[in-house]
Design an enzyme around this catalytic site. Sequence first.
Site, PDB file in Angstrom:
ATOM      1  N   LYS A  39       0.809  -1.219   0.000  1.00  0.00           N
ATOM      2  CA  LYS A  39       0.000   0.000   0.000  1.00  0.00           C
ATOM      3  C   LYS A  39       0.844   1.273   0.000  1.00  0.00           C
ATOM      4  CE  LYS A  39      -4.452  -1.462   1.795  1.00  0.00           C
ATOM      5  NZ  LYS A  39      -5.121  -0.914   0.597  1.00  0.00           N
ATOM      6  N   GLU A 134      -0.401  -1.056   7.081  1.00  0.00           N
ATOM      7  CA  GLU A 134       0.373  -2.269   6.816  1.00  0.00           C
ATOM      8  C   GLU A 134       1.731  -2.238   7.511  1.00  0.00           C
ATOM      9  OE1 GLU A 134      -1.405  -4.117   2.713  1.00  0.00           O
ATOM     10  OE2 GLU A 134       0.401  -2.891   2.536  1.00  0.00           O
ATOM     11  N   ALA A 199     -17.039  -0.662  -7.537  1.00  0.00           N
ATOM     12  CA  ALA A 199     -17.582  -0.221  -8.826  1.00  0.00           C
ATOM     13  C   ALA A 199     -18.693   0.805  -8.672  1.00  0.00           C
ATOM     14  CB  ALA A 199     -18.087  -1.421  -9.605  1.00  0.00           C
ATOM     15  N   ARG A 200     -19.209   0.981  -7.442  1.00  0.00           N
ATOM     16  CA  ARG A 200     -20.279   1.965  -7.210  1.00  0.00           C
ATOM     17  C   ARG A 200     -19.735   3.342  -6.846  1.00  0.00           C
ATOM     18  NH1 ARG A 200     -22.790   0.852  -2.836  1.00  0.00           N
ATOM     19  NH2 ARG A 200     -21.458  -0.863  -2.122  1.00  0.00           N
ATOM     20  N   GLY A 201     -18.417   3.507  -6.884  1.00  0.00           N
ATOM     21  CA  GLY A 201     -17.849   4.822  -6.663  1.00  0.00           C
ATOM     22  C   GLY A 201     -17.463   5.087  -5.225  1.00  0.00           C
ATOM     23  N   ASP A 229      -5.544   2.125  -3.814  1.00  0.00           N
ATOM     24  CA  ASP A 229      -4.342   2.936  -3.598  1.00  0.00           C
ATOM     25  C   ASP A 229      -4.260   4.070  -4.612  1.00  0.00           C
ATOM     26  OD1 ASP A 229      -3.529   1.323  -1.464  1.00  0.00           O
ATOM     27  OD2 ASP A 229      -2.598  -0.111  -2.822  1.00  0.00           O
TER      28      ASP A 229
END
Length: 283
Positions: A39, A134, A199-201, A229
Amino acid sequence: MRLTVVGSINLDLVAVASHLPGPGETVSGATLSRHPGGKGANQALAAARLGAEVCLAGRVGDDVMADEALALLEEFGVDLSGVITDKAAPTGVALIAVDPAGENQIVVAPGANHEVTLEDLPARIDAPLIVQLELPVATVEAAVGRSTGFVCANLAPAAPVSDQLLRRADLIVVNETEAAFYGDLLHHGGGWVAITRGARGAALYRRGGVIAVAEPPAVEAVDATGAGDAFVGAITVALLEGMSGEAALRFACAAGALAATRAGAQPSLPSRADVEAILAGQP
């Protein structure tokens, strides 16, 4: 614009399979590739590809995987003077399974990332800062405590953090699963909170109220690894450049969508021209 990223550096081993395995299931016939990831490294490169000057702080092992993990960062001019070579711990590795729709499952062996200590950090961080989870949480919180400027905290993977970090962050970025983990704690400070929804923003909040909602441009998804990221790097750059919350959210959603159109985390990160071009084609 100059940014500091304190975060993880990995080599990603990516298997593209017919479907993601369920518990106890073996899926054969996959194809394997290797890409730099982590990340911290991904977000550093994402910001650099969008025009920022970036310094990355973290650790890699004294092994051949480190060369692969750092290759694209070097290629695109990320300052690696803050990256320490650990003689005892290996470079971090992420094992990633990806299905034909681009959805993924990830298991991380952190290696040298979990050896990043307070002593590895600058005594004072004056440039805007991006952190994730992380690395050891104590190290992340120390980095935030040493920052004198803008702080973006990508609270992923979800883990308990201090209220001080939550209140200090000017921007918090989480996905829906992570948002459920933190709940109302996300909104205790006065900064931005961005919640990504695949995918829905994504939606952008401030003090618990919705500032903006954006959908990503339509793309053909190949691999969602690194899309989050790309979003983090993009929204940080956009807000620091003075874009409105709504414009910054659209910019970040476009960057995340483009990152899902190619395999691998870092190889898929879009350039500034790529993001501006796809935004110009939206209504």
